[in-house]
Design an enzyme around this catalytic site. Sequence first.
Site, PDB file in Angstrom:
ATOM      1  N   LYS A 168       0.873  -1.193  -0.122  1.00  0.00           N
ATOM      2  CA  LYS A 168      -0.143   0.028  -0.017  1.00  0.00           C
ATOM      3  C   LYS A 168       0.953   1.017   0.046  1.00  0.00           C
ATOM      4  O   LYS A 168       1.900   1.275   1.049  1.00  0.00           O
ATOM      5  CB  LYS A 168      -0.767  -0.053   1.160  1.00  0.00           C
ATOM      6  CG  LYS A 168      -1.767   0.998   1.238  1.00  0.00           C
ATOM      7  CD  LYS A 168      -2.807   1.045   2.621  1.00  0.00           C
ATOM      8  CE  LYS A 168      -3.790   2.207   2.609  1.00  0.00           C
ATOM      9  NZ  LYS A 168      -4.615   2.230   3.987  1.00  0.00           N
ATOM     10  N   SER A 180      -9.196   2.594   2.753  1.00  0.00           N
ATOM     11  CA  SER A 180      -8.207   3.385   2.088  1.00  0.00           C
ATOM     12  C   SER A 180      -7.222   2.382   1.175  1.00  0.00           C
ATOM     13  O   SER A 180      -6.672   2.579   0.257  1.00  0.00           O
ATOM     14  CB  SER A 180      -7.378   4.194   2.776  1.00  0.00           C
ATOM     15  OG  SER A 180      -6.932   3.462   3.741  1.00  0.00           O
ATOM     16  N   SER A 230     -10.209   0.705   7.024  1.00  0.00           N
ATOM     17  CA  SER A 230      -9.395   0.823   5.728  1.00  0.00           C
ATOM     18  C   SER A 230      -8.994  -0.513   5.130  1.00  0.00           C
ATOM     19  O   SER A 230      -8.619  -0.715   4.144  1.00  0.00           O
ATOM     20  CB  SER A 230      -8.267   1.724   5.853  1.00  0.00           C
ATOM     21  OG  SER A 230      -8.597   3.022   5.736  1.00  0.00           O
TER      22      SER A 230
END
Lengths: 427, 427
Positions: free
Chosen positions: B77, B146, B170
């Site tokens: 990520k 996210s 997230s």
Amino acid sequence: MTSDLHRLSATELARGLQSRSLTAEAVARACLARVAERDGELKAWVHVDADQVLAQARALDQGPVRGLLHGLPIGVKDVFDTHDMPTQYGSPIYAGHRPSVDAAPVALAREAGALLLGKTATTEFSTFQASPTRNPRNVKHTPGGSSSGSCAAVGSDMVPLAFGAQTAASIIRPAAYCGVVGYKPSFGFISRVGVKALSDTLDTIGCVARTVDDVALFAAALSGDKTLADLPVIQQPLRVGLCKPHADKLLPETHAAMELAAKKLSAAGAKVVKIALSPDHAQLTQAHIDIMAFETARALSDERQRHGDHISTGLRGVIDKGLQMNYTHYAAQLRYVEETRATLPALYARCDVLLAPSAAGEAPLFEAGTGDPTWCRMWTLLGLPCVHLPFTHGPQGLPVGLQAIGPMHADRATLAAAAWMMQKLRG
Amino acid sequence: MTSDLHRLSATELARGLQSRSLTAEAVARACLARVAERDGELKAWVHVDADQVLAQARALDQGPVRGLLHGLPIGVKDVFDTHDMPTQYGSPIYAGHRPSVDAAPVALAREAGALLLGKTATTEFSTFQASPTRNPRNVKHTPGGSSSGSCAAVGSDMVPLAFGAQTAASIIRPAAYCGVVGYKPSFGFISRVGVKALSDTLDTIGCVARTVDDVALFAAALSGDKTLADLPVIQQPLRVGLCKPHADKLLPETHAAMELAAKKLSAAGAKVVKIALSPDHAQLTQAHIDIMAFETARALSDERQRHGDHISTGLRGVIDKGLQMNYTHYAAQLRYVEETRATLPALYARCDVLLAPSAAGEAPLFEAGTGDPTWCRMWTLLGLPCVHLPFTHGPQGLPVGLQAIGPMHADRATLAAAAWMMQKLRG
């Protein structure tokens, strides 16, 4: 008397700077002159760019008053990222490192108008390997670590305020050795984003100054609690709990300081009681050692793998111990801390603030290292706000004091109690 | 069948890679081919350098087996710092940013032999402003945020494992929308050093994969608990506590999933009981919102001051709210959380694991944003280990599942329970 401006406290300077009867440039010039005078010997700073400082100062003088710290010169411990100054974390691995962003507390200080005078020396990643910094009271002695440069700079009147950070004893111990006020807030009180991390459970941002009002002013600008800029006056008789963990390892000057404090504070109207921490101190100290080793070993994963040759033997030992530690043991220590924290309200039902040793005694010789962190580990682990109060001296004429320790999140009350005690202890 | 290697689970691939019956290069080539095939449409990746990946893979094949993750392709990520890939944190402020150091979990993954395939798309600083990523089950829908790119990449078989991080929802929410297994460990279980910070109290590192054994394998390499690589088999009848916070806002497919789970798990021998969280869910959800706003406002201090024009309106709103919040209110919310955490052992005396909604229901349309985080806020705040289990579908044919939530620090038992439930729910 421009040439004496460097000796004023932050609170005194702030009055002049806020009313514009003093310029940031005049204050900066006085501090820079003091740095030029003392730092060759003390080595408190790893970076000062006088031209950059004076340009900043003039910009502050030309603009509006920005905030609580307008024009106040501040030293930034070199584990805090700065976008306009090198940041080396006390490690050769980061020689020449230039972060692209300010640590959150640095950005907040700038926003409040602080004048960043430069970066102060730190031990290797805030651990043990000493910086070349010397004690401003006697250069044959250590200033303590890891906020070595910050405490030496404040103690020698080079700057009225400086940033510190504490994982074990890194603010309170050097404050004690250098005879300045050190403030380690409640865990999480000041954002630590952008400060080189060692231990998620322990790393705490704080500051050093020469008065309690000054550390409170600094923290008012950094934390969310602006009311710290105006501390309440203690009205009720303060209930002070004297606490002597690891008493067998204390030097005579600290026993004497405890007795002197009990006498002076009682005479001033405080209710002084003896408090024994429960459970055992030794267990809390060991839990701190274990948690710090486990987390530090992981925090420095990249440095260990790609730059292992540039990590000191002492730090490498801690990392290895942390890597070998069983997860179950670490998790059990975390649970133990949580259980102990749950017992604190009962303790603080008996007193408003604890008063306890900050260190064994006076600063050791420079060659002996940065000193024993034993008397701070447990308070950092419990997350409680701590304020070191310098008020006496030891047999070598070096500073000795004690730390006030308040309840979790009661930073304002703790600082108010510390200010009151400081006045009575020095009186 | 080299061309199907990208469809295998991490655990299946690991068998071949550890025994060297599979090469890292062959696995990497299969994943890179899949990226080439699907990513034009899905936009899960913000950086993939195929040459760099293949060079890494060949180096792994030529050296000794390095660890648990040897040769496994992993998506990182793009809020995790990487020393050899750009890191933009989903924000235009950091276009072209090149950190000098790996985030600790990235360094630990590399040490265990992971093959970093590239950086996956994230919302702006892990908050709301969506990345262009699409849902791999239906590109008209959001993948959630996210950890949008990580979940889309794993859900479309581009990579068997990917890093996620959760401050509100997230990991769990995008895992639910993309139909993958998402694992948010106990708070602090995996080091977050070098991961862009939003909230010290909440930010938690985790991972996504297509099976529970896979997330456990990944976490075994990252945390201090290697025993996760070999989960225990559930022997006693599992006590599952069904919990439906904010039930009025759930979509019908989630009510149906709860009923289906109760039926299937009871039939498989579990003891299913209904659990009402005490105190009120709404209060915990609000405490999460307040604490996140207060801390995020300070974490992004430098960006707010020097690059405010490049912060989205939505995030700016959260920051402003956090800056205006009274410190006393924030500290009271922290105390409330601590008190609530103290009630959890009583809750977990009644069940081994909770089963609760991960989201309202199926993924919303892309244009509607990354979805409602309501069903994850309270668990993140309490710090409990959560595992999303995808096992059914909604009216639009999109994935629906539930999250298993275990006691603090009981990650191994929680993953074991999740693995058992996953088997029974899909059976």
